[in-house]
Design an enzyme around this catalytic site. Structure first.
Site, PDB file in Angstrom:
ATOM      1  N   ARG A 234       1.063  -1.026   0.285  1.00 60.40           N
ATOM      2  CA  ARG A 234       0.012   0.125  -0.125  1.00 60.40           C
ATOM      3  C   ARG A 234       0.742   1.548  -0.069  1.00 60.40           C
ATOM      4  NH1 ARG A 234      -3.046  -2.657  -1.508  1.00 60.40           N
ATOM      5  NH2 ARG A 234      -4.810  -3.687  -0.538  1.00 60.40           N
ATOM      6  N   GLU A 263      -3.297   7.931  -5.979  1.00 57.14           N
ATOM      7  CA  GLU A 263      -3.071   7.555  -6.847  1.00 57.14           C
ATOM      8  C   GLU A 263      -4.317   7.841  -8.298  1.00 57.14           C
ATOM      9  OE1 GLU A 263      -1.189   3.419  -5.932  1.00 57.14           O
ATOM     10  OE2 GLU A 263      -2.868   3.040  -6.283  1.00 57.14           O
ATOM     11  N   HIS A 282       0.238   0.981 -10.050  1.00 55.42           N
ATOM     12  CA  HIS A 282      -0.844  -0.072 -10.209  1.00 55.42           C
ATOM     13  C   HIS A 282      -0.985  -1.183 -10.493  1.00 55.42           C
ATOM     14  CE1 HIS A 282      -3.195  -0.279  -5.979  1.00 55.42           C
ATOM     15  NE2 HIS A 282      -2.618  -1.099  -5.939  1.00 55.42           N
TER      16      HIS A 282
END
Length: 314
Positions: A234, A263, A282
Site C-alpha cells: 500500500r 493514485e 499499480h
C-alpha cells in the site's frame, strides 16, 4: 436481481467477459463512477460491485434496495463494513487472486535495478553497442542476488510467495511477521534487525494505523545506504518525501513501487522524477490471468450469495 458494477474498466477493459455474471441477474457495467454519480447509478441496485468507488455509510443510507456489496479486490477499505453489517448488507472480497502476479512484479522491479535490461535495450536501439570499441559495455555496477539478504515485512500469501522466489535466487530471507512459526528457510527477526541487515526490503503488510509511514526518516536512517526498497503493498506504508530525500542524498540506493500514497499521483510527486526511483502504475495485480481469476471469484461470490451460502464475507 439488479447488479451494478460501478468501475469495471480496470478489471475488464474489454478483453474479458461478464457473461457468467450476466447469467445471474440484470447487470449494468459502468467503466468509471465519480463520487457524485454513485447513488444515482446504484439507486435501484440489489447488488453493487466496486473496485475503488467508495461505498460509505452515507451512500448506503440512500440505497434502500442494496443487499450485497462485492469488492473487486482483496482490500475492502472502500466499503464502510461496519455500516453494512448494521444494515444487514453482505460484503465480500476476492482474496489471493493476484499472489503470483504481484510476486512476479516484485522481482521484475528488483531485476530492473540489479540488471538494467531496459536501459541497455534502449541504448542499443539507438546503436550504442554497434558503435562500441569493445565487445561489451556497462553503465552501472550490477549486483548478483545470490547470498544477499532479502527482507520481508508481512508474510501473508504474497509475502510467502516472494520469500520462496528469493530463496530460489539463493538469497537469505528474513522477515517481520506476527506468525509464531515461519516456513523453512525464513528467519524471523525484529524490524530493527531487518532494517539493519536487509540488502532488499519488500513491504507486504496491511496498511493500519501502526504501519502507516512504516518507512519514514527514522527507519530509513537505520537501513543500509546500498539497500533497495520495494513497495507493492500500500502506498501509505512509506513517507513519500522521506524516501525521496533518502534517494536524492544517497542514503538509499533505489526505490521500486507499484503503489503510491495518492493514485493517480500528483505531477509534482518527488518520486516520479528521481533516476533511482522505479514506479509502475499499480499494475502488479493486473495480469490477464489474475483478472480472469478476479472476475471468476467475484462471480462465484455473487452466485454463493444468491444461493444463500455467501462466501468470502468480510
Amino acid at each position: 436481481m439488479k447488479i451494478v458494477i460501478l468501475d469495471g474498466f480496470t478489471a475488464n477493459p474489454g478483453d474479458l467477459s461478464w457473461a457468467e455474471l450476466e447469467a445471474l441477474g440484470q447487470v449494468t457495467v459502468y467503466e468509471r463512477t465519480l463520487p457524485s454519480e454513485t447513488v444515482a447509478r446504484a439507486a435501484e441496485a440489489d447488488m453493487v460491485l466496486t473496485n475503488k468507488v467508495v461505498v460509505s455509510k452515507e451512500v448506503m443510507d440512500q440505497l434502500p434496495h442494496l443487499k450485497y456489496i462485492g469488492v473487486l479486490a482483496t482490500g475492502y477499505n472502500v466499503v464502510d463494513v461496519e455500516a453494512a453489517h448494521q444494515r444487514g448488507i453482505i460484503v465480500t472480497n476476492v482474496p489471493a487472486y493476484s499472489t503470483e502476479s504481484v510476486a512476479q512484479m516484485v522481482f521484475a522491479h528488483l531485476l530492473t535495478v540489479t540488471n538494467r535490461t531496459e536501459h541497455y535495450a534502449q541504448e542499443n536501439r539507438q546503436g550504442r553497442w554497434s558503435r562500441n570499441a569493445d565487445f561489451c559495455y556497462w553503465d552501472f555496477s550490477h549486483m548478483e542476488l545470490a547470498g544477499k539478504t532479502f527482507g520481508i515485512v508481512g508474510l501473508g500469501n504474497i509475502g510467502r510467495r516472494v520469500a520462496e522466489i528469493a530463496l530460489a535466487f539463493g538469497m537469505k530471507v528474513k522477515a517481520v511477521s506476527s506468525k509464531t512459526t515461519l516456513p523453512a528457510g525464513i528467519e524471523k527477526v525484529s524490524l530493527e534487525a531487518l532494517l539493519a541487515t536487509a540488502d532488499v526490503l519488500s513491504l507486504h503488510c496491511p496498511l493500519t494505523d501502526s504501519t502507516r509511514h512504516l518507512i519514514n526518516a527514522d527507519t530509513l536512517a537505520k537501513m543500509k545506504s546500498s539497500a533497495i526498497l520495494i513497495n507493492t503493498g500500500r502506498g501509505s506504508l512509506i513517507d513519500d518525501q522521506a524516501v525521496a530525500d533518502a534517494l536524492a542524498d544517497g542514503r538509499l540506493a533505489a526505490f521500486c513501487a507499484d503503489v503510491l500514497t495518492q493514485e493517480p499521483p500528483l505531477a509534482d510527486n518527488p518520486l516520479l522524477k528521481l533516476p533511482n526511483a522505479f514506479i509502475t502504475p499499480h499494475i502488479a495485480w493486473a495480469s490477464k490471468e489474475a483478472r480472469v481469476r478476479l472476475i471468476q471469484v467475484a462471480t462465484n461470490n455473487v452466485r454463493a450469495f444468491l444461493s444463500g451460502t455467501p462466501q468470502n464475507v468480510v
